[in-house]
Design a protein around this motif. Structure first.
Motif, PDB file in Angstrom:
ATOM      1  N   THR A  34      -7.879   4.692  -4.934  1.00 52.01           N
ATOM      2  CA  THR A  34      -7.369   5.642  -3.964  1.00 52.01           C
ATOM      3  C   THR A  34      -6.588   5.093  -2.807  1.00 52.01           C
ATOM      4  O   THR A  34      -5.228   5.615  -2.354  1.00 52.01           O
ATOM      5  CB  THR A  34      -8.413   6.711  -3.117  1.00 52.01           C
ATOM      6  N   PHE A  35      -6.871   3.825  -2.699  1.00 57.76           N
ATOM      7  CA  PHE A  35      -5.947   3.360  -1.416  1.00 57.76           C
ATOM      8  C   PHE A  35      -4.550   2.763  -2.029  1.00 57.76           C
ATOM      9  O   PHE A  35      -3.674   2.975  -1.263  1.00 57.76           O
ATOM     10  CB  PHE A  35      -6.841   1.988  -0.801  1.00 57.76           C
ATOM     11  N   SER A  74      -6.771  -7.679   5.289  1.00 57.54           N
ATOM     12  CA  SER A  74      -5.681  -6.630   5.479  1.00 57.54           C
ATOM     13  C   SER A  74      -4.791  -7.306   6.731  1.00 57.54           C
ATOM     14  O   SER A  74      -3.662  -7.168   6.841  1.00 57.54           O
ATOM     15  CB  SER A  74      -5.837  -5.374   5.477  1.00 57.54           C
ATOM     16  N   VAL A  75      -5.490  -7.521   7.823  1.00 55.38           N
ATOM     17  CA  VAL A  75      -5.017  -7.698   9.140  1.00 55.38           C
ATOM     18  C   VAL A  75      -4.382  -9.145   8.699  1.00 55.38           C
ATOM     19  O   VAL A  75      -3.035  -9.132   9.104  1.00 55.38           O
ATOM     20  CB  VAL A  75      -6.036  -8.112  10.243  1.00 55.38           C
ATOM     21  N   ALA A  76      -4.885 -10.171   8.051  1.00 49.52           N
ATOM     22  CA  ALA A  76      -4.284 -11.268   7.745  1.00 49.52           C
ATOM     23  C   ALA A  76      -2.920 -11.086   6.880  1.00 49.52           C
ATOM     24  O   ALA A  76      -1.879 -11.664   7.284  1.00 49.52           O
ATOM     25  CB  ALA A  76      -5.212 -12.227   7.101  1.00 49.52           C
ATOM     26  N   VAL A  77      -3.159 -10.311   5.906  1.00 49.04           N
ATOM     27  CA  VAL A  77      -1.682 -10.221   5.081  1.00 49.04           C
ATOM     28  C   VAL A  77      -0.767  -9.615   5.922  1.00 49.04           C
ATOM     29  O   VAL A  77       0.199  -9.866   5.841  1.00 49.04           O
ATOM     30  CB  VAL A  77      -2.443  -9.205   3.775  1.00 49.04           C
ATOM     31  N   ALA A 117       1.862  -1.268   3.087  1.00 47.52           N
ATOM     32  CA  ALA A 117       1.122   0.270   3.044  1.00 47.52           C
ATOM     33  C   ALA A 117      -0.313  -0.161   2.893  1.00 47.52           C
ATOM     34  O   ALA A 117      -1.161   0.252   3.535  1.00 47.52           O
ATOM     35  CB  ALA A 117       1.786   1.200   2.267  1.00 47.52           C
ATOM     36  N   LEU A 118      -0.490  -0.824   1.905  1.00 47.92           N
ATOM     37  CA  LEU A 118      -2.158  -1.108   1.484  1.00 47.92           C
ATOM     38  C   LEU A 118      -2.680  -1.718   2.605  1.00 47.92           C
ATOM     39  O   LEU A 118      -3.987  -1.243   3.085  1.00 47.92           O
ATOM     40  CB  LEU A 118      -2.147  -1.902   0.106  1.00 47.92           C
ATOM     41  N   SER A 119      -2.140  -2.824   3.294  1.00 50.04           N
ATOM     42  CA  SER A 119      -2.854  -3.611   4.043  1.00 50.04           C
ATOM     43  C   SER A 119      -2.942  -2.724   5.545  1.00 50.04           C
ATOM     44  O   SER A 119      -4.203  -2.714   5.940  1.00 50.04           O
ATOM     45  CB  SER A 119      -2.169  -4.842   4.523  1.00 50.04           C
ATOM     46  N   THR A 167      -3.111   4.383  12.397  1.00 43.32           N
ATOM     47  CA  THR A 167      -2.697   3.368  11.466  1.00 43.32           C
ATOM     48  C   THR A 167      -2.355   4.196  10.037  1.00 43.32           C
ATOM     49  O   THR A 167      -1.322   3.724   9.686  1.00 43.32           O
ATOM     50  CB  THR A 167      -4.173   2.686  11.150  1.00 43.32           C
ATOM     51  N   PHE A 168      -2.967   5.302   9.738  1.00 41.07           N
ATOM     52  CA  PHE A 168      -2.518   6.136   8.591  1.00 41.07           C
ATOM     53  C   PHE A 168      -1.242   6.457   8.700  1.00 41.07           C
ATOM     54  O   PHE A 168      -0.434   6.626   7.958  1.00 41.07           O
ATOM     55  CB  PHE A 168      -3.602   7.250   8.318  1.00 41.07           C
ATOM     56  N   ALA A 169      -0.762   6.961   9.927  1.00 39.07           N
ATOM     57  CA  ALA A 169       0.520   7.396  10.553  1.00 39.07           C
ATOM     58  C   ALA A 169       1.496   6.343  10.352  1.00 39.07           C
ATOM     59  O   ALA A 169       2.497   6.595   9.559  1.00 39.07           O
ATOM     60  CB  ALA A 169       0.522   8.004  11.720  1.00 39.07           C
ATOM     61  N   VAL A 170       1.012   4.976  10.542  1.00 40.41           N
ATOM     62  CA  VAL A 170       1.993   4.004  10.348  1.00 40.41           C
ATOM     63  C   VAL A 170       2.230   3.682   8.816  1.00 40.41           C
ATOM     64  O   VAL A 170       3.284   3.719   8.359  1.00 40.41           O
ATOM     65  CB  VAL A 170       1.272   2.748  11.082  1.00 40.41           C
ATOM     66  N   ALA A 171       0.995   3.801   7.836  1.00 36.15           N
ATOM     67  CA  ALA A 171       1.180   3.522   6.342  1.00 36.15           C
ATOM     68  C   ALA A 171       2.148   4.631   5.996  1.00 36.15           C
ATOM     69  O   ALA A 171       2.887   4.386   5.059  1.00 36.15           O
ATOM     70  CB  ALA A 171      -0.230   3.616   5.806  1.00 36.15           C
ATOM     71  N   GLY A 172       1.802   6.082   6.446  1.00 35.85           N
ATOM     72  CA  GLY A 172       2.709   7.088   5.985  1.00 35.85           C
ATOM     73  C   GLY A 172       4.212   6.922   6.403  1.00 35.85           C
ATOM     74  O   GLY A 172       4.892   7.242   5.456  1.00 35.85           O
ATOM     75  N   ALA A 173       4.386   6.490   7.464  1.00 33.62           N
ATOM     76  CA  ALA A 173       5.961   6.307   7.805  1.00 33.62           C
ATOM     77  C   ALA A 173       6.487   5.234   7.131  1.00 33.62           C
ATOM     78  O   ALA A 173       7.706   5.402   6.890  1.00 33.62           O
ATOM     79  CB  ALA A 173       5.710   5.856   9.446  1.00 33.62           C
ATOM     80  N   ILE A 174       5.861   4.076   6.943  1.00 36.67           N
ATOM     81  CA  ILE A 174       6.332   3.379   5.878  1.00 36.67           C
ATOM     82  C   ILE A 174       6.822   3.797   4.745  1.00 36.67           C
ATOM     83  O   ILE A 174       8.008   3.757   4.206  1.00 36.67           O
ATOM     84  CB  ILE A 174       5.607   2.156   5.479  1.00 36.67           C
ATOM     85  N   LEU A 175       5.997   4.532   4.147  1.00 30.31           N
ATOM     86  CA  LEU A 175       6.202   5.408   2.536  1.00 30.31           C
ATOM     87  C   LEU A 175       7.590   6.440   3.015  1.00 30.31           C
ATOM     88  O   LEU A 175       8.453   6.583   2.174  1.00 30.31           O
ATOM     89  CB  LEU A 175       5.377   5.986   2.242  1.00 30.31           C
TER      90      LEU A 175
END
Lengths: 576, 505, 340
Positions: B141-142, C48-51, C310-312, C254-262
């Motif tokens: 899902t992620f 993920s923080v590292a990536v 986005a995944l990280s 954080t989810f907003a940041v991932a969403g914004a990337i997409l």
């Protein structure tokens, strides 16, 4: 049942050296230590203890419903079958048909989206007792048995259409539906009003005789024990410290803990010294005074708080309804006015109005001659500095993100009083006053127990030396011994600082112990008011009498007499 | 209830109005609609500019243009919408009619698919919290959350569509492919079914062996070009469904459920032959009628033969009948497949929502549209599926902590009843609202999906409209998506009331 | 309960609790410290923080940022001659495994059709995406939490007005609104303007969540206590309510940041976001999707970068959620399970 000890067919539930462990996030907790107990059919055995005593873990262990992070050792038998190590399917067959449970919270114990009938017939069909129409008939019969009128119609209703007491009756109907040998009742009346509690206790007593069922009654309330139980076991920190017949344990306690516990129970009728020192005139503007004027004018006392013809409205879905109507009272410095009543009586609403959390719909609310209702903006906020507040829920009354020191001096910060140094000084003084170590200032609320948090709340309420303190059920969420300590401290602080106090409580015994005068409320209106000694010991109104009669006392003999007296009272004055 | 719905409808209309104004103002300020003409050096440039100003009403102030548009929309009440013209003077309503059909088909299908699968996966992962399955699904899902739609679309086109099209020309598995598929299938099955170590091993072995035997057999049958189910297949599979439905609802020995369910299978078998000619080239109308019959028969049988267990008998019969109807339909689709392959040798194309000028029977054009719909739906559904399964999982775990679940267990109910009857209904209540809100987002996703797959749908309408700073098509797009969002919200409210009696009574 | 509690067992619960409190060490654990401890124990989140950090450092130091030159000598705007069909020179397979050895080479990610260095282009695109995503995340989080907290605290007409405005923004599909705004703002060529504008339309989800949280928080008694002591609304909102919704806010930020990337990459792909000659990951994919069969690296590098970022970020959000809400945390459970 092992053959060596000789089978006893009357034994319904038996614990032998049971230990329960829980894995918590950062440690392991040994919740129950070597617990042994036996419950026979037709017998009520009470398990008494305070928070953390492990009494609820016992109940869930017997049902095989402990969470995944728990571990049980020892032996638990239901009607001769070992529960521990039984496979899931056999365990399921045993539930409801051999051992059933009544839970504490009737409001959440029933599934909100299924009809009551569905939830009742489910177990009947599952255990093959009745199917289809026959199951419906049986379910209606059960509802009738637990005293729900019109059972056939009500089967089709959903839980939210029933009152709290009725829901508990439904849960009980569910528990008896498959004729279990034993019912575990986990704090079955704790969430209920006293009058409802008395009815539920009567119902349980009647049912266990009729159905020859054993009851393991788990409770913290000694009055309930005295009322219903035959034998009692007292638990403290996972161990049974004392066990025996109710008469022995409650009247001649041997263990020090049992004695402290019993001493801590506020006992109606043994009122504190304050009631005797009651100032003449009762500190109450009686109903006559509210209408007339002569009495109020002549008193030399200057009331700190005075309400006249007070009314409060709630608006729900665009419609206003009066939660409180025509209430009048006065509280002077150094006095405590007890506001008592059952849920929905409007007693907490009054506390909220005084605290400025709700608007006054009509009437007068004067604090030191200022009408609170008429104040606006800056002066309204300034008036707040003279009123302190203590709330009910120790888990919610302190901001979890503030260290204790900050919690205590928040009123000073809000009103711009003092500087950093003087605030810290004040925090230390207040912590001393509520007998908490000074090192607590840097701790966070979640590191303190409920009683300690309530003491912090009291310290916060006193930060600005208020003239008036509003306490809304300050001890009702606490364990008995903790409540006793907090109440004692409260009384001491009150006589030291001489603030006027509005004390809201559902517990008549607590009010009897603390208050100088009492106002009994029902459905938003005054039932009776006057000096505490008069109202609580020579009540004039039927409702007050019923309320007093319903509160159980922790002495089996006395409680039986009270029960008979209550029956007589109800027979002569049926509750509307 | 009715008043509640009407009030919500009124509020929604007001919101739509406000949003349309907002969008219109933004569109008007999105650039210069005459830019391309100003820069052009065509001889009739001034004429063209004048013409476009006329079509777009640029000689009027923007509020007047908005008002005209609004008045045109108001005519929809009399089913006579006037959505204005685009910059070249084409009626937008006619453009919209073509576009809306394919887009809504895509979005609705994807939503339904994602909802059903997402809820199922969510329930499963909540029940198996912290298992291998849960961790894998969580990771997937992620991954889907983080996948750029347009990028994944290219991958799907390349590997799924083109790969499949190449393969179907001469469908064959190499032994290595068979072995890998068998092992993979076995692995997935043991993760899904779980259990003790021996049970997992058994599941793995059985599933892997099944695939290893079935794949070569199907290839030998040339199943992939000439698939067949036949009367025998339909009846045998239906019987399997019938027996398992009986077993789970009341137990196989319970005659009161078993007989009506078997009678349903018998009725279905007769219906298979009775409708055979009709089903060879049906219309949507006849299909709907037959579906209604497939629902009616088991209900009647269950009521009549079910005795005091008529509720369960009807339920099991209904499941059987629907499975049988589905299998019969599948049988006809299988029969149409070879014809479809000869009409369209590369079945999954990656451009457009249907093959232009595609003749053929009902089932053949059904297959054509299905094949065109496959990739975009898959893509759109995967992403929503990911979020629905997360919501469902969280909601199920939350409900699992409630007191009434403990009460249900204390009654001795089995896990399946506790989860499906007591937990799921409560867990669905918050999900209903979330889905309604997601719908608008999904339409947004469709814009990208349509761009990648070259559909001439609403996304196209919107993109060209925005590119050319032409408000009429963009507003038409908004009219449809906004109305759909409002309708879905209302559906969610109604669903909410059905699920939650505290609102209803 | 520590041993001290047992020692006082004979007395009473109240005394036992006080004794336990005195016996405790002097270190106070705030909520924040507990959360940090749980987050640091979350393996997926830490990885993920590292990536994410590695990608961000690579992107911002390699080609330089805001006028500061980086260590990579090629520019993302300069065309050059195409060497070896623009094939990437990066090799990660060591020689003894049959590869070409660990090598960075002249054009590690290859070259595009005009010979521009693809590594520089992808790094520039990554910079843009991260910048935009962080700005969008910040703007959306600030607006969303304030709107949500104000609506939830005041209720009544303030709530109605704010929530209707939120609905107004929600009813227009996000991508559509963002595309229109992107078309307006993208013309300026300044990604910060684009990012601010996108932030103005992505706050709605958070506003609803925070409002819901605040509606239940304001029923808690510490809020009533603050009101009763006469605290101003601003103090209650910013000192009492918002700090207690920090879990919801941090996770959704954080989810907003991932969403914004997409969102940014989608917009750039559609042509309404970042435009040539500047570079963006979405733009690169849009430009080279047809090159998939001939020059796949032009397609894979930007796509894999978006996916990795986005995944990280999503996994960091998941770790934060577990840390703030330990009821659903895997770390807590796993610990419980390993015990006998």
């Amino acid at each position: 049942m092992s053959s060596a000890e000789g089978p006893d067919t009357r034994t319904a539930l038996r614990f032998e050296g049971v230990d329960v462990f829980f894995d918590a996030e950062f440690s392991e907790v040994h919740a129950v230590k070597g617990f042994s107990l036996e419950v026979k059919r037709g017998e009520v055995v009470a398990l008494v203890g305070e928070s953390g005593s492990g009494k609820s873990a016992i109940a869930t262990a017997a049902m095989g419903l402990l969470p995944a992070n728990a571990r049980v050792a020892g032996r638990i038998q239901v009607g001769g079958t070992d529960v521990l190590g039984l496979d899931e399917a056999r365990l399921r067959r045993m539930r409801a048909s051999n051992i059933a449970m009544v839970f504490q919270e009737p409001m959440t114990a029933l599934n909100p989206v299924l009809t009551v009938g569905d939830q009742l017939t489910e177990a009947l069909e599952l255990h093959g007792i009745a199917h289809g129409k026959a199951a419906d008939r049986r379910a209606a019969e059960l509802l009738g048995m637990v005293g729900i009128p019109d059972p056939h119609q009500r089967l089709r209703q959903y839980p939210h259409q029933f009152s709290g007491g009725q829901r508990q009756r439904i849960v009980i109907a569910m528990a008896i539906s498959c004729g279990p040998r034993v019912i575990i009742a986990d704090e079955p009346t704790t969430a209920l009003d006293v009058t409802v509690q008395a009815e539920i206790l009567d119902l349980l007593r009647e049912l266990k005789d009729k159905l020859d069922t054993g009851i393991l009654l788990i409770t913290h309330n000694m009055g309930v024990v005295a009322d219903l139980a035959d034998r009692v076991a007292v638990m403290f920190q996972g161990r049974v410290v004392e066990a025996g017949t109710v008469r022995d344990v409650l009247t001649r306690p041997e263990h020090a803990y049992t004695r402290t516990l019993l001493a801590a129970v506020p006992h109606l009728g043994r009122s504190g010294p304050q009631a005797a020192a009651l100032p003449a005139g009762g500190g109450v503007a009686g109903r006559d005074a509210a209408g007339g004027d002569a009495a109020a004018g002549e008193t030399v006392r200057q009331p700190v708080l005075r309400a006249r013809g007070l009314a409060v409205e709630y608006t729900a879905r665009g419609r206003a309804f009066r939660a409180v109507e025509d209430i009048s009272f006065e509280v002077a410095a150094g006095e405590i006015l007890g506001l008592v009543g059952e849920s929905g009586s409007g007693k907490s609403t009054i506390a909220k109005v005084v605290l400025g959390l709700l608007p006054v719909a009509s009437g007068e609310l004067m604090v030191h001659g200022q009408n609170l209702a008429a104040l606006k903006g800056r002066s309204a906020r300034a008036a707040r500095a003279r009123i302190g507040a203590v709330f009910q829920d120790p888990a919610a009354s302190l901001n979890p993100r503030f260290p204790i020191g900050e919690c205590i001096v928040e009123p000073m910060v809000v009103h711009g009083k003092g500087n950093r140094r003087s605030r810290a000084e004040r925090a230390y003084d207040l912590l001393d006053a509520v007998r908490l170590p000074r090192s607590v200032v840097n701790r966070y609320p979640h590191e303190l127990s409920g009683g300690q948090r309530q003491r912090v709340s009291i310290a916060r309420a006193l930060a600005l030396d208020p003239e008036l303190l509003v306490a809304d059920e300050p001890t009702s969420a606490l364990d008995v011994s903790v409540q006793a300590a907090v109440l004692e401290m409260f009384a001491e602080l009150q006589s030291r600082y001489e603030f006027a106090c509005l004390f809201v409580s559902h517990d008549l015994a607590v009010v009897d112990m603390l208050a100088h005068s009492v106002l009994v409320m029902r459905n938003g209106r005054t039932v009776e008011q006057g000096p505490a000694a008069r109202v609580l010991h020579e009540p004039r109104q039927d409702y007050t009498r019923r309320l007093l009669a319903a509160a159980p006392v922790p002495e089996p003999g006395e409680q039986r007499r009270r029960r008979e007296a209550r029956r007589a009272l109800l027979a002569e004055q049926p509750a509307p | 209830m009715l008043r509640f719905i009407l009030r919500r409808l009124g509020a929604s209309a007001a919101i739509l109005l406000g949003a349309s104004l907002l969008l219109y103002v933004l569109m008007v300020n999105a650039g210069d609609p005459l830019k391309d003409l100003r820069e052009s050096n065509a001889s009739n440039r001034d004429e063209l500019i004048r013409q476009r100003i006329g079509f777009m009403g640029l000689d009027q102030p923007w509020y007047q243009r908005y008002w005209t548009w609004l008045a045109g929309v108001a005519k929809c009440v009399t089913l006579n919408c006037d959505l204005g013209t685009n910059r070249s003077g084409v009626e937008v309503s006619s453009l919209l009619a073509n576009a809306a059909g394919s887009t809504l088909r895509l979005v609705v299908l994807a939503t339904v698919l994602a909802a059903v699968l997402g809820i199922a996966v969510g329930v499963l992962t909540a029940v198996r919290q912290y298992s291998g399955l849960d961790y894998s699904v969580t990771f997937l899902t992620f991954l889907f959350f983080s996948l750029p739609v347009f990028w994944a679309a290219v991958l799907l086109k390349e590997y799924l569509a083109i790969g499949y099209n190449d393969w179907i020309a001469n469908p064959a598995f190499t032994p290595a492919q068979t072995a890998v598929s068998a092992l993979l299938f076995g692995f997935v099955m043991q993760v899904v079914l779980a259990g003790s170590r021996t049970r997992r091993l058994a599941t793995f072995a059985a599933s892997a062996a099944f695939v290893a035997l079935v794949l070569p057999y199907l290839q030998w049958l040339n199943f992939f070009r000439y698939p067949q189910l036949g009367f025998g297949g339909v009846v045998v599979l239906s019987l399997a469904v019938a027996l398992s439905a009986t077993a789970t609802s009341a137990g196989l020995r319970n005659k009161l459920v078993l007989y009506p369910v078997l009678a349903t299978v018998l009725a279905g078998a007769i219906a298979y032959w009775a409708t055979f000619g009709l089903m060879e080239n049906p219309t949507w109308g006849t299909l709907a009628l037959l579906l209604a019959a497939a629902v009616a028969v088991p209900v009647v049988l269950g009521r009549v033969l079910g005795g005091h267990l008529r509720g369960r008998a009807t339920g099991a019969g209904l499941a059987t009948a629907l499975a049988m109807a589905g299998l019969t339909t599948l049988d006809h689709i299988f029969r149409a497949w070879p014809g479809f392959l000869s009409l369209k040798p590369r079945p999954i194309s990656t451009i457009g929502s249907q093959t232009p000028n595609f003749g053929g029977t009902f089932w053949e054009s059904f297959l054509d549209r299905g094949a065109q719909l496959l990739l975009p739906t898959l893509l759109l559904a995967l992403i929503s599926l990911a979020s629905y399964s997360r919501y469902t999982r969280a909601s199920m775990l939350e409900v699992g902590r409630q007191d009434y679940i403990r009460t249900a267990r204390a009654k001795g109910l089995g896990e399946r009843t506790v989860i499906l009857k007591h937990a799921l209904r409560n867990a669905l209540i918050p999900i209903a609202t979330i889905m309604a809100f997601d719908f608008a987002g999904l339409i947004g996703g469709a814009v990208v999906t349509e761009a990648v797959f070259g559909w001439k749908g609403m996304g196209e309408l919107f993109r060209t409209g925005l590119d050319q700073v032409d408000p009429a098509p963009v507003m038409a797009f908004f009219l449809v998506t906004g109305t759909a969002a409002v309708l879905f919200n209302m559906l969610a409210d109604i669903l909410y009331a059905i699920l939650d009696p505290r609102i209803r009574v | 309960m520590p041993a001290g509690g047992e020692a006082a067992a004979a007395a009473s619960l109240a005394e036992a609790e006080d004794a336990a409190l005195r016996l405790r060490g002097d270190t106070a654990t705030s909520q924040g410290r507990l959360v940090a401890r749980r987050f640091l124990a979350h393996k997926a989140a830490m990885a993920s923080v590292a990536v994410f950090a590695a990608i961000a450092v690579l992107a911002f130091t390699s080609i330089g940022f805001a006028g500061i030159p980086g260590w990579w000598d090629k520019s993302y705007t300069l065309a050059a001659t195409v060497v070896d069909g623009g094939r990437p020179t990066l090799s990660l397979v060591p020689g003894w495994l049959g590869g070409e050895g660990l090598r960075w080479g002249e054009h590690p990610f290859g070259q595009d059709s005009t010979g521009k260095d693809y590594f520089a282009l992808v790094m520039r695109g990554t910079q843009q995406s991260i910048t935009i995503a962080l700005v969008v995340g910040t703007v959306a989080t600030v607006i969303g939490s304030v709107v949500g907290a104000v609506a939830g605290y005041f209720r009544g007409w303030v709530d109605s007005v704010l929530m209707r405005i939120t609905d107004l923004v929600i009813v227009i599909p996000l991508l559509v609104l963002a595309a229109v705004l992107g078309k307006i703002a993208g013309g300026s060529g300044n990604v910060l303007v684009l990012a601010l504008v996108l932030g103005l339309v992505t706050w709605t989800g958070l506003a609803r969540l925070v409002r819901g949280e605040v509606l239940s928080l304001r029923e808690r008694e510490f809020v009533s206590a603050a009101e009763a002591m006469g605290a101003r609304a601003s103090r209650i909102i910013f000192r009492h309510l918002l700090p207690n919704t920090v879990g919801v806010i941090a996770v959704n930020a954080t989810f907003a940041v991932a969403g914004a990337i997409l969102l940014e990459t989608s917009l750039s792909y559609l042509g309404f976001g970042v435009r040539a000659p500047d570079s963006s990951l979405g733009l690169l994919i849009s430009q080279y999707q047809s090159a998939f069969t001939t020059r796949p690296w032009l397609f894979w590098w930007p796509g894999m970068t978006i996916l990795a970022v986005a995944l990280s970020v999503n996994f960091i959000g998941d770790g934060l959620r577990d840390a703030f809400d330990p009821r659903q945390s895997r770390a807590a459970r796993r610990k419980g399970r390993t015990r006998p």
